[in-house]
Design a protein around this motif. Structure first.
Motif, PDB file in Angstrom:
ATOM      1  N   THR A 348      40.853  12.923  36.511  1.00  0.00           N
ATOM      2  CA  THR A 348      41.001  12.204  35.897  1.00  0.00           C
ATOM      3  C   THR A 348      40.600  11.151  37.600  1.00  0.00           C
ATOM      4  O   THR A 348      41.258  11.365  38.644  1.00  0.00           O
ATOM      5  CB  THR A 348      42.374  11.955  36.018  1.00  0.00           C
ATOM      6  N   VAL A 349      40.145   9.941  37.153  1.00  0.00           N
ATOM      7  CA  VAL A 349      39.815   8.732  38.239  1.00  0.00           C
ATOM      8  C   VAL A 349      40.322   7.373  37.696  1.00  0.00           C
ATOM      9  O   VAL A 349      40.409   7.274  39.522  1.00  0.00           O
ATOM     10  CB  VAL A 349      38.187   8.373  37.988  1.00  0.00           C
ATOM     11  N   ARG A 350      40.973   7.043  36.735  1.00  0.00           N
ATOM     12  CA  ARG A 350      41.374   5.839  37.091  1.00  0.00           C
ATOM     13  C   ARG A 350      42.288   6.041  35.790  1.00  0.00           C
ATOM     14  O   ARG A 350      42.524   7.263  34.675  1.00  0.00           O
ATOM     15  CB  ARG A 350      40.745   4.863  35.966  1.00  0.00           C
ATOM     16  N   THR A 351      44.193   5.395  36.134  1.00  0.00           N
ATOM     17  CA  THR A 351      44.757   5.793  35.016  1.00  0.00           C
ATOM     18  C   THR A 351      45.420   3.989  34.793  1.00  0.00           C
ATOM     19  O   THR A 351      45.671   3.367  36.052  1.00  0.00           O
ATOM     20  CB  THR A 351      46.211   6.223  35.286  1.00  0.00           C
ATOM     21  N   VAL A 352      45.388   3.401  33.115  1.00  0.00           N
ATOM     22  CA  VAL A 352      45.707   2.609  32.882  1.00  0.00           C
ATOM     23  C   VAL A 352      47.143   2.640  31.974  1.00  0.00           C
ATOM     24  O   VAL A 352      46.318   3.350  31.149  1.00  0.00           O
ATOM     25  CB  VAL A 352      44.223   1.365  31.826  1.00  0.00           C
ATOM     26  N   SER A 353      47.544   1.353  31.884  1.00  0.00           N
ATOM     27  CA  SER A 353      48.837   1.463  30.759  1.00  0.00           C
ATOM     28  C   SER A 353      48.243   0.518  29.743  1.00  0.00           C
ATOM     29  O   SER A 353      47.831  -0.266  29.969  1.00  0.00           O
ATOM     30  CB  SER A 353      50.067   0.464  31.924  1.00  0.00           C
ATOM     31  N   VAL A 354      48.863   1.620  28.160  1.00  0.00           N
ATOM     32  CA  VAL A 354      48.896   1.210  27.652  1.00  0.00           C
ATOM     33  C   VAL A 354      48.884  -0.270  26.979  1.00  0.00           C
ATOM     34  O   VAL A 354      48.182  -0.605  26.593  1.00  0.00           O
ATOM     35  CB  VAL A 354      49.420   2.764  25.881  1.00  0.00           C
ATOM     36  N   ALA A 355      50.114  -0.107  27.466  1.00  0.00           N
ATOM     37  CA  ALA A 355      51.229  -1.508  27.776  1.00  0.00           C
ATOM     38  C   ALA A 355      49.902  -2.398  27.899  1.00  0.00           C
ATOM     39  O   ALA A 355      50.015  -4.033  27.573  1.00  0.00           O
ATOM     40  CB  ALA A 355      52.201  -1.645  27.925  1.00  0.00           C
ATOM     41  N   ASP A 356      48.899  -2.782  28.714  1.00  0.00           N
ATOM     42  CA  ASP A 356      48.518  -3.676  29.140  1.00  0.00           C
ATOM     43  C   ASP A 356      47.264  -3.515  28.664  1.00  0.00           C
ATOM     44  O   ASP A 356      46.151  -4.429  28.090  1.00  0.00           O
ATOM     45  CB  ASP A 356      46.970  -3.166  30.792  1.00  0.00           C
ATOM     46  N   GLY A 357      47.193  -3.346  27.247  1.00  0.00           N
ATOM     47  CA  GLY A 357      45.900  -3.765  26.120  1.00  0.00           C
ATOM     48  C   GLY A 357      44.719  -2.986  26.259  1.00  0.00           C
ATOM     49  O   GLY A 357      44.383  -2.048  27.379  1.00  0.00           O
ATOM     50  N   PHE A 358      43.832  -2.986  25.062  1.00  0.00           N
ATOM     51  CA  PHE A 358      42.414  -2.098  25.745  1.00  0.00           C
ATOM     52  C   PHE A 358      41.622  -2.672  26.615  1.00  0.00           C
ATOM     53  O   PHE A 358      41.086  -3.069  26.288  1.00  0.00           O
ATOM     54  CB  PHE A 358      42.292  -2.391  23.301  1.00  0.00           C
ATOM     55  N   GLU A 359      41.973  -4.000  26.723  1.00  0.00           N
ATOM     56  CA  GLU A 359      41.275  -5.108  27.132  1.00  0.00           C
ATOM     57  C   GLU A 359      40.550  -4.648  28.762  1.00  0.00           C
ATOM     58  O   GLU A 359      40.056  -3.760  29.385  1.00  0.00           O
ATOM     59  CB  GLU A 359      41.453  -6.640  27.242  1.00  0.00           C
ATOM     60  N   ALA A 360      42.523  -3.811  29.321  1.00  0.00           N
ATOM     61  CA  ALA A 360      42.821  -2.920  30.836  1.00  0.00           C
ATOM     62  C   ALA A 360      41.569  -1.769  30.856  1.00  0.00           C
ATOM     63  O   ALA A 360      41.004  -1.839  31.342  1.00  0.00           O
ATOM     64  CB  ALA A 360      43.457  -3.161  31.682  1.00  0.00           C
ATOM     65  N   ALA A 361      42.351  -1.242  29.426  1.00  0.00           N
ATOM     66  CA  ALA A 361      40.926   0.546  29.153  1.00  0.00           C
ATOM     67  C   ALA A 361      39.886  -0.010  29.161  1.00  0.00           C
ATOM     68  O   ALA A 361      38.772   0.970  29.885  1.00  0.00           O
ATOM     69  CB  ALA A 361      41.163   1.132  28.412  1.00  0.00           C
ATOM     70  N   ASP A 362      39.049  -1.237  28.763  1.00  0.00           N
ATOM     71  CA  ASP A 362      37.528  -1.334  28.596  1.00  0.00           C
ATOM     72  C   ASP A 362      36.853  -2.346  30.528  1.00  0.00           C
ATOM     73  O   ASP A 362      36.033  -1.217  30.617  1.00  0.00           O
ATOM     74  CB  ASP A 362      37.676  -2.498  27.683  1.00  0.00           C
ATOM     75  N   ARG A 363      37.746  -2.407  30.884  1.00  0.00           N
ATOM     76  CA  ARG A 363      37.402  -3.534  31.986  1.00  0.00           C
ATOM     77  C   ARG A 363      37.189  -1.862  32.738  1.00  0.00           C
ATOM     78  O   ARG A 363      36.648  -1.898  33.598  1.00  0.00           O
ATOM     79  CB  ARG A 363      38.425  -4.269  32.618  1.00  0.00           C
ATOM     80  N   ALA A 364      38.072  -0.837  32.921  1.00  0.00           N
ATOM     81  CA  ALA A 364      38.428   0.605  34.011  1.00  0.00           C
ATOM     82  C   ALA A 364      37.236   1.107  33.703  1.00  0.00           C
ATOM     83  O   ALA A 364      36.585   1.755  34.806  1.00  0.00           O
ATOM     84  CB  ALA A 364      39.692   0.651  33.641  1.00  0.00           C
ATOM     85  N   PHE A 365      37.224   1.632  32.368  1.00  0.00           N
ATOM     86  CA  PHE A 365      36.355   1.898  31.937  1.00  0.00           C
ATOM     87  C   PHE A 365      34.505   1.591  32.572  1.00  0.00           C
ATOM     88  O   PHE A 365      33.774   2.770  33.018  1.00  0.00           O
ATOM     89  CB  PHE A 365      36.144   2.435  30.248  1.00  0.00           C
ATOM     90  N   ARG A 366      34.157   0.692  31.977  1.00  0.00           N
ATOM     91  CA  ARG A 366      33.211  -0.015  32.255  1.00  0.00           C
ATOM     92  C   ARG A 366      32.752  -0.316  34.341  1.00  0.00           C
ATOM     93  O   ARG A 366      31.702   0.730  34.150  1.00  0.00           O
ATOM     94  CB  ARG A 366      33.420  -1.572  32.424  1.00  0.00           C
ATOM     95  N   GLU A 367      33.700  -0.423  34.357  1.00  0.00           N
ATOM     96  CA  GLU A 367      33.558  -0.269  36.069  1.00  0.00           C
ATOM     97  C   GLU A 367      32.935   0.943  36.399  1.00  0.00           C
ATOM     98  O   GLU A 367      32.156   1.657  37.261  1.00  0.00           O
ATOM     99  CB  GLU A 367      34.625  -0.458  36.812  1.00  0.00           C
ATOM    100  N   GLU A 368      34.043   2.127  36.005  1.00  0.00           N
ATOM    101  CA  GLU A 368      33.581   3.641  36.311  1.00  0.00           C
ATOM    102  C   GLU A 368      32.015   3.865  36.109  1.00  0.00           C
ATOM    103  O   GLU A 368      31.622   4.418  36.338  1.00  0.00           O
ATOM    104  CB  GLU A 368      34.240   4.041  35.903  1.00  0.00           C
ATOM    105  N   LEU A 369      31.997   3.432  34.907  1.00  0.00           N
ATOM    106  CA  LEU A 369      30.449   3.373  33.774  1.00  0.00           C
ATOM    107  C   LEU A 369      29.057   3.028  34.740  1.00  0.00           C
ATOM    108  O   LEU A 369      28.526   3.436  35.148  1.00  0.00           O
ATOM    109  CB  LEU A 369      30.875   2.901  33.055  1.00  0.00           C
ATOM    110  N   GLY A 370      30.006   1.827  35.355  1.00  0.00           N
ATOM    111  CA  GLY A 370      28.532   1.247  36.686  1.00  0.00           C
ATOM    112  C   GLY A 370      28.510   2.272  37.750  1.00  0.00           C
ATOM    113  O   GLY A 370      27.607   2.157  38.476  1.00  0.00           O
ATOM    114  N   LYS A 371      29.406   3.697  37.368  1.00  0.00           N
ATOM    115  CA  LYS A 371      29.474   4.021  39.452  1.00  0.00           C
ATOM    116  C   LYS A 371      28.329   5.228  38.732  1.00  0.00           C
ATOM    117  O   LYS A 371      27.741   5.823  39.458  1.00  0.00           O
ATOM    118  CB  LYS A 371      30.595   4.083  39.626  1.00  0.00           C
ATOM    119  N   ILE A 372      28.009   5.624  38.083  1.00  0.00           N
ATOM    120  CA  ILE A 372      27.625   6.548  37.385  1.00  0.00           C
ATOM    121  C   ILE A 372      25.792   5.841  37.577  1.00  0.00           C
ATOM    122  O   ILE A 372      25.391   5.027  36.723  1.00  0.00           O
ATOM    123  CB  ILE A 372      27.104   6.847  35.806  1.00  0.00           C
TER     124      ILE A 372
END
Ligand code: SF4
Length: 372
Positions: A348-372
């Motif tokens: 696990t490299v990031r944990t996002v609260s469901v309460a922050d909505g799918f946009e927050a999860a998308d944002r974190a996923f995009r940032e991690e994707l950019g590191k690959i």
């Protein structure tokens, strides 16, 4: 008659901006789709951008219907601004083919049986030779020459399997057209035989390929909506491709261009004919899910599959099968109670609260994707 049993490769495109593409022989199997609306009045720059998007998804060739001169004029203009090899699909009027060949159109698809006589076919062949364009000879089970249709009917009446009788008639019709082009000294051809049944498609292509090594465009025509179209195409292509038959494919769907291309690349990958690129593994979702896999895949699929990376992306609904099952994945996302976890190689490299909505999860996923 020329020797059509030698490994036979043709090259299309290469003029103007058009990308050059080898078809047949040892060349990779190409993915084709067909534009789904009229060219008349269309914004050609917008189409050109859409074609770039299709190319990123893995599309190699796009065919356009050219039912009138206005469409032919538009295709000529489009062929000057896009690198995508374009195919003009012509029925009945050979003058439309001649007009398309004024541009950088890479291939003309005609059904010589409905183009109106050898002089017209010859005129198209001569101009295609001058322009270094290929011709796809298309025959359909719905428009067989009368003698071959009658022969298939006689075979059926005498107890032969009607599907096999029609498949033989299709292969014979295609062979007949190949002889015509051969007498015109034109060998820059691809052949397609279209039937809407899997068995008929398989058998006619097997029969033709037993006689000629000419590149074959394979497809199950009118295959239906997404699910049935993909099922029929997969069944037909997996058999033919495993036998080394098929140089270009089209998954014909009552669905989007993108899904036709994605289905084509998945089939080629599973048949071992294409490697690399992004692979998405995702769970079907069940009552344990803490993360809407379906929504995420719908939002991200085309973007992920357009990336120029050779990676596996896992999308899991819950921790039961999340990071553990996704260990082999380069990056993954999963629900975990009231959190969404983003993991790389199972960690696990990031944990996002469901309460922050799918946009927050998308944002974190995009940032991690950019590191690959
Ligand atoms: S990963 Fe979880 S949510 Fe998805 S199908 Fe498996 S158990 Fe259900």
């Amino acid at each position: 008659m020329s020797d059509y049993k030698k490994p036979y490769m043709i090259t299309i495109g290469g003029s103007g901006k058009t990308r050059s593409l080898s078809i047949g022989g040892d060349a990779p199997v190409s993915i084709q789709t067909m534009w789904k609306s009229s060219l008349i009045g269309a914004d050609l720059q917008e189409i050109s951008r859409a074609l770039s998007g299709l190319e990123q998804l893995g599309c190699d060739i796009v065919r356009f219907a050219v039912p009138d001169m206005e469409s032919a004029d538009a295709l000529v203009r489009l062929s000057a601004i896009t690198p995508m090899p374009l195919v003009a699909d012509i029925h009945f009027d050979h003058r439309l083919a001649l007009r398309c060949l004024d541009g950088n159109v890479a291939k003309i698809r005609i059904n010589p049986g409905n183009i109106g006589g050898i002089d017209r076919v010859k005129a198209v062949v001569e101009k295609a030779s001058d322009r270094n364009a290929a011709i796809r000879i298309g025959v359909n089970s719905g428009s067989l020459p009368k003698d071959l249709a009658d022969k298939a009917e006689v075979a059926r009446a005498s107890g032969e399997d009607p599907v096999l009788a029609r498949a033989s008639a299709l292969a014979a019709a295609a062979a007949r057209e190949v002889f015509v082009f051969d007498t015109l000294n034109f060998r820059n051809v691809v052949v397609s035989m279209k039937a809407s049944s899997v068995l008929e498609t398989v058998r006619c292509n097997e029969e033709f390929a037993g006689r000629f090594d000419i590149p074959l465009h394979i497809g199950v025509t009118e295959a239906g909506p997404l699910v049935s179209g993909v099922v029929k195409s997969t069944l037909a292509f997996s058999r033919l491709l495993s036998e080394g038959i098929g140089s270009t494919i089209r998954v014909s769907l009552s669905d989007s261009l993108e899904n036709e291309v994605i289905a084509g690349r998945e089939i080629l990958a599973e048949c071992g004919k294409r490697s690399g690129g992004v692979r998405i593994v995702s769970c079907p979702r069940c009552g344990r899910n803490g993360f809407d896999v379906h929504d995420f895949v719908a939002r991200w699929q085309n973007e992920l599959l357009s990336l120029n990376k050779d990676i596996t992306v896992a999308v899991m609904g819950c921790v039961v099968n999340g990071p553990g099952e996704g260990k082999h994945a380069d990056i993954g996302i999963t629900g975990a109670g009231d959190s969404v976890l983003i993991f790389r190689h199972g960690e696990t490299v990031r944990t996002v609260s469901v309460a922050d909505g799918f946009e927050a999860a998308d944002r974190a996923f995009r940032e991690e994707l950019g590191k690959i």
